[in-house]
Motif scaffolding. Sequence first.
Motif, PDB file in Angstrom:
ATOM      1  N   TYR A  38       0.870  -1.172   0.000  1.00 48.36           N
ATOM      2  CA  TYR A  38       0.000   0.000   0.000  1.00 48.36           C
ATOM      3  C   TYR A  38       0.905   1.219   0.000  1.00 48.36           C
ATOM      4  CZ  TYR A  38      -3.518   3.399   1.331  1.00 48.36           C
ATOM      5  OH  TYR A  38      -4.357   4.490   1.356  1.00 48.36           O
ATOM      6  N   PHE A  39       0.655   2.118  -0.955  1.00 45.71           N
ATOM      7  CA  PHE A  39       1.446   3.333  -1.048  1.00 45.71           C
ATOM      8  C   PHE A  39       0.534   4.541  -0.909  1.00 45.71           C
ATOM      9  CE2 PHE A  39       3.629   0.212  -3.801  1.00 45.71           C
ATOM     10  CZ  PHE A  39       4.820   0.120  -3.098  1.00 45.71           C
ATOM     11  N   SER A  40       0.972   5.480  -0.115  1.00 39.14           N
ATOM     12  CA  SER A  40       0.311   6.777  -0.003  1.00 39.14           C
ATOM     13  C   SER A  40       1.407   7.813  -0.239  1.00 39.14           C
ATOM     14  CB  SER A  40      -0.321   6.950   1.379  1.00 39.14           C
ATOM     15  OG  SER A  40      -0.968   8.197   1.459  1.00 39.14           O
ATOM     16  N   ILE A  41       1.435   8.320  -1.455  1.00 38.25           N
ATOM     17  CA  ILE A  41       2.493   9.253  -1.857  1.00 38.25           C
ATOM     18  C   ILE A  41       1.822  10.498  -2.409  1.00 38.25           C
ATOM     19  CG2 ILE A  41       4.502   9.601  -3.342  1.00 38.25           C
ATOM     20  CD1 ILE A  41       4.792   6.489  -3.371  1.00 38.25           C
ATOM     21  N   GLY A  42       2.182  11.645  -1.845  1.00 37.78           N
ATOM     22  CA  GLY A  42       1.467  12.863  -2.208  1.00 37.78           C
ATOM     23  C   GLY A  42       0.027  12.688  -1.779  1.00 37.78           C
ATOM     24  N   THR A  44      -1.928  10.559  -3.462  1.00 38.17           N
ATOM     25  CA  THR A  44      -2.324   9.321  -4.133  1.00 38.17           C
ATOM     26  C   THR A  44      -2.204   8.117  -3.201  1.00 38.17           C
ATOM     27  OG1 THR A  44      -1.413  10.267  -6.162  1.00 38.17           O
ATOM     28  CG2 THR A  44      -1.953   7.922  -6.199  1.00 38.17           C
ATOM     29  N   GLN A  45      -3.240   7.276  -3.225  1.00 37.57           N
ATOM     30  CA  GLN A  45      -3.211   6.022  -2.487  1.00 37.57           C
ATOM     31  C   GLN A  45      -3.495   4.893  -3.465  1.00 37.57           C
ATOM     32  OE1 GLN A  45      -5.290   8.628  -1.238  1.00 37.57           O
ATOM     33  NE2 GLN A  45      -3.539   9.288  -0.044  1.00 37.57           N
ATOM     34  N   VAL A  46      -2.657   3.858  -3.393  1.00 41.40           N
ATOM     35  CA  VAL A  46      -2.825   2.698  -4.282  1.00 41.40           C
ATOM     36  C   VAL A  46      -2.452   1.432  -3.509  1.00 41.40           C
ATOM     37  CG1 VAL A  46      -0.512   2.924  -5.301  1.00 41.40           C
ATOM     38  CG2 VAL A  46      -2.326   1.767  -6.583  1.00 41.40           C
TER      39      VAL A  46
END
Length: 157
Positions: A38-42, A44-46
């Motif tokens: 799980y990535f939360s960058i800026g 954006t979550q994916v």
Amino acid sequence: MAYDPALAHKCAAMSAQVYQPYFDESCSSVQDDPNQAYFSIGKTQVWLVNEPDVVFVVFRGTSYEDITTDLNFRKTKTDFGKVHRGFWGYVANTRIAISSKLSLWKVHGIKPIILTGHSLGAASAVIEACLLNVLGYEIGGVYTFGEPRGGNGEFAR
């Protein structure tokens, strides 16, 4: 892959699950599973899920913080047409993280990728599918829910 109602249902459930408040970078069920990321960058979550026969890439859709992303609707030129500038930026935030995880899982040429999302996540899934396709990944399908228009006619084709 042909349309699969069971797969569409699974994608809808995953697209809803990624909105849950407990679902963030500290989510222990994701952290403890080497086949999930799980990535939360800026903004954006994916969520990525590596299953035996397929990989899912699930984009979270619009939340309150994303209103400016949605409103940044001017188009930007890409190799596959003009796309919504806000959606393009949303995808760009996690592009390297997604590619890195797919490389780590060694899925290139091995198994298809299914992309999904709701609203902003739906538009992002389509754009990411185009980007991964250019990189040579097998796109097994894109299942979107409540997808806004992501680009011009050339992009749609």
